[in-house]
Design a protein around this motif. Structure first.
Motif, PDB file in Angstrom:
ATOM      1  N   ALA A 117      43.702 -16.397  11.082  1.00  0.00           N
ATOM      2  CA  ALA A 117      43.207 -17.739  10.772  1.00  0.00           C
ATOM      3  C   ALA A 117      43.410 -18.620  11.992  1.00  0.00           C
ATOM      4  N   LEU A 159      34.276 -15.751  12.412  1.00  0.00           N
ATOM      5  CA  LEU A 159      33.486 -16.471  11.412  1.00  0.00           C
ATOM      6  C   LEU A 159      33.910 -17.930  11.379  1.00  0.00           C
ATOM      7  N   ALA A 219      33.898 -21.322   9.369  1.00  0.00           N
ATOM      8  CA  ALA A 219      33.714 -21.878   8.030  1.00  0.00           C
ATOM      9  C   ALA A 219      33.148 -23.288   8.149  1.00  0.00           C
ATOM     10  N   LEU A 224      28.796 -16.998   2.007  1.00  0.00           N
ATOM     11  CA  LEU A 224      29.986 -16.145   1.941  1.00  0.00           C
ATOM     12  C   LEU A 224      29.785 -14.980   0.985  1.00  0.00           C
ATOM     13  N   LEU A 251      32.502  -8.481   5.745  1.00  0.00           N
ATOM     14  CA  LEU A 251      33.925  -8.837   5.825  1.00  0.00           C
ATOM     15  C   LEU A 251      34.825  -7.600   5.882  1.00  0.00           C
ATOM     16  N   THR A 276      38.718  -9.510  11.093  1.00  0.00           N
ATOM     17  CA  THR A 276      38.021 -10.796  11.038  1.00  0.00           C
ATOM     18  C   THR A 276      38.946 -11.938  11.412  1.00  0.00           C
ATOM     19  N   TRP A 289      38.891 -16.133  11.055  1.00  0.00           N
ATOM     20  CA  TRP A 289      38.235 -17.307  10.471  1.00  0.00           C
ATOM     21  C   TRP A 289      38.591 -18.543  11.275  1.00  0.00           C
ATOM     22  N   CYS A 295      37.801 -18.351   1.588  1.00  0.00           N
ATOM     23  CA  CYS A 295      37.373 -17.491   2.703  1.00  0.00           C
ATOM     24  C   CYS A 295      38.404 -16.400   3.003  1.00  0.00           C
ATOM     25  N   LEU A 296      39.656 -16.772   3.086  1.00  0.00           N
ATOM     26  CA  LEU A 296      40.697 -15.802   3.443  1.00  0.00           C
ATOM     27  C   LEU A 296      40.854 -14.738   2.362  1.00  0.00           C
ATOM     28  N   SER A 352      38.065 -12.186   2.505  1.00  0.00           N
ATOM     29  CA  SER A 352      38.348 -11.182   3.530  1.00  0.00           C
ATOM     30  C   SER A 352      39.442 -10.227   3.077  1.00  0.00           C
TER      31      SER A 352
END
Length: 286
Positions: free
Chosen positions: A130, A204, A206, A214, A223, A227, A229, A270-271, A274
């Protein structure tokens, strides 16, 4: 009414931490004064130390071997004997001076910052990262750090002019997660993105204005690999150069009538998307 007898464990700890004739440290004791200075970012940056308060944060700091010094009230040593064996006894006033909460829980640790570089973090080949780009709200930043930890992220990068991850409010919002994934600070967000790509991660961004949905990305296997974010500030989002540098600009679908999600909620969606994709078994061939 007769006073309630002290529990044997509390009595033992009191005798252990407080030598005869030596009073607990107060807010005027030099070591307490020195620790209190860590409430300022300049002092944290120069010393490489920070404060963590409360039993949850202290427990994780001790487990990580990050504690330099632990201050505890006598009451806290009785409540948390497993944490306070090596604590320095202080008064309630000293803890009130060190803590930044309205109702301190009697424990404040002086901790070492790990000082992990992005190169060090990427050498461990994390599958989920992240990046908090220019996020200045410590509550949002700490909550995203906690969520990233829960989702299994190996690193959380505070990029650009982001809040200090060792800010007291950020540390509290992380609920101890500041001691789990690699926490990286890097002043150049675009260089961070380039490093992530060289490390084999799909980047990616956001954004509520993304051209990729998504759900669609998850359904098509987008995903499934390592990855990273990118998350921007609540007020301004991600800077245009970072949006352009990302492999995809991804929006969280809104199925109801809400205008948007707040930053921490969107980051969690989002997390965890993934995390689910990374843990899904590969399809078997017929």
């Amino acid at each position: 009414m007769a006073p309630r007898p002290r529990p044997p464990e509390a009595e033992r700890l009191s005798q252990q931490h407080q030598r005869p004739g030596v009073a607990p440290f107060t807010e005027r004791t030099p070591r307490v004064i020195a620790a209190r200075r860590l409430q300022r970012r300049r002092e944290r940056d120069e010393s490489g130390l920070f404060l963590a308060e409360g039993p949850q944060a202290v427990r994780e700091a001790l487990a990580a071997g990050a504690v330099k010094e632990l201050f505890a009230t006598e009451e806290a040593t009785g409540r948390h004997p497993e944490l306070t064996e090596d604590a320095t006894l202080v008064t309630d006033g000293a803890i009130a001076a060190l803590a930044e909460t309205v109702a301190p829980q009697g424990l404040v640790a002086v901790c070492h910052q790990p000082g992990v570089s992005l190169a060090d973090a990427l050498a461990k080949r994390p599958r989920l990262v992240a990046v908090l780009a220019e996020i200045r709200d410590p509550g949002n930043a700490g909550t995203i750090l906690r969520t990233a930890d829960a989702a299994g992220a190996g690193a959380v990068v505070f990029a650009g002019d982001a809040v200090d991850p060792y800010n007291g409010k950020c540390v509290r919002a992380s609920a101890g997660s500041v001691f789990h994934p690699d926490v990286v600070r890097d002043g150049d967000p675009e260089a961070v993105v380039a490093s992530l790509k060289r490390g084999g991660l799909t980047v990616l961004a956001a954004t509520g204005y993304g051209d990729t949905d998504l759900d669609d990305l998850a359904d098509t296997g987008g995903l499934a690999g390592p990855t990273a974010w990118l998350f921007g500030s609540e007020a301004h989002g991600l800077p245009e150069p970072l949006l352009a540098a990302a492999d995809h600009r991804v929006r969280v679908p809104l199925h109801g009538r809400a205008e948007s999600l707040n930053l921490a909620a969107a980051a969690a969606v989002c997390l965890y998307a993934s995390a689910r994709a990374l843990r899904r078994p590969a399809p078997t061939r017929p």
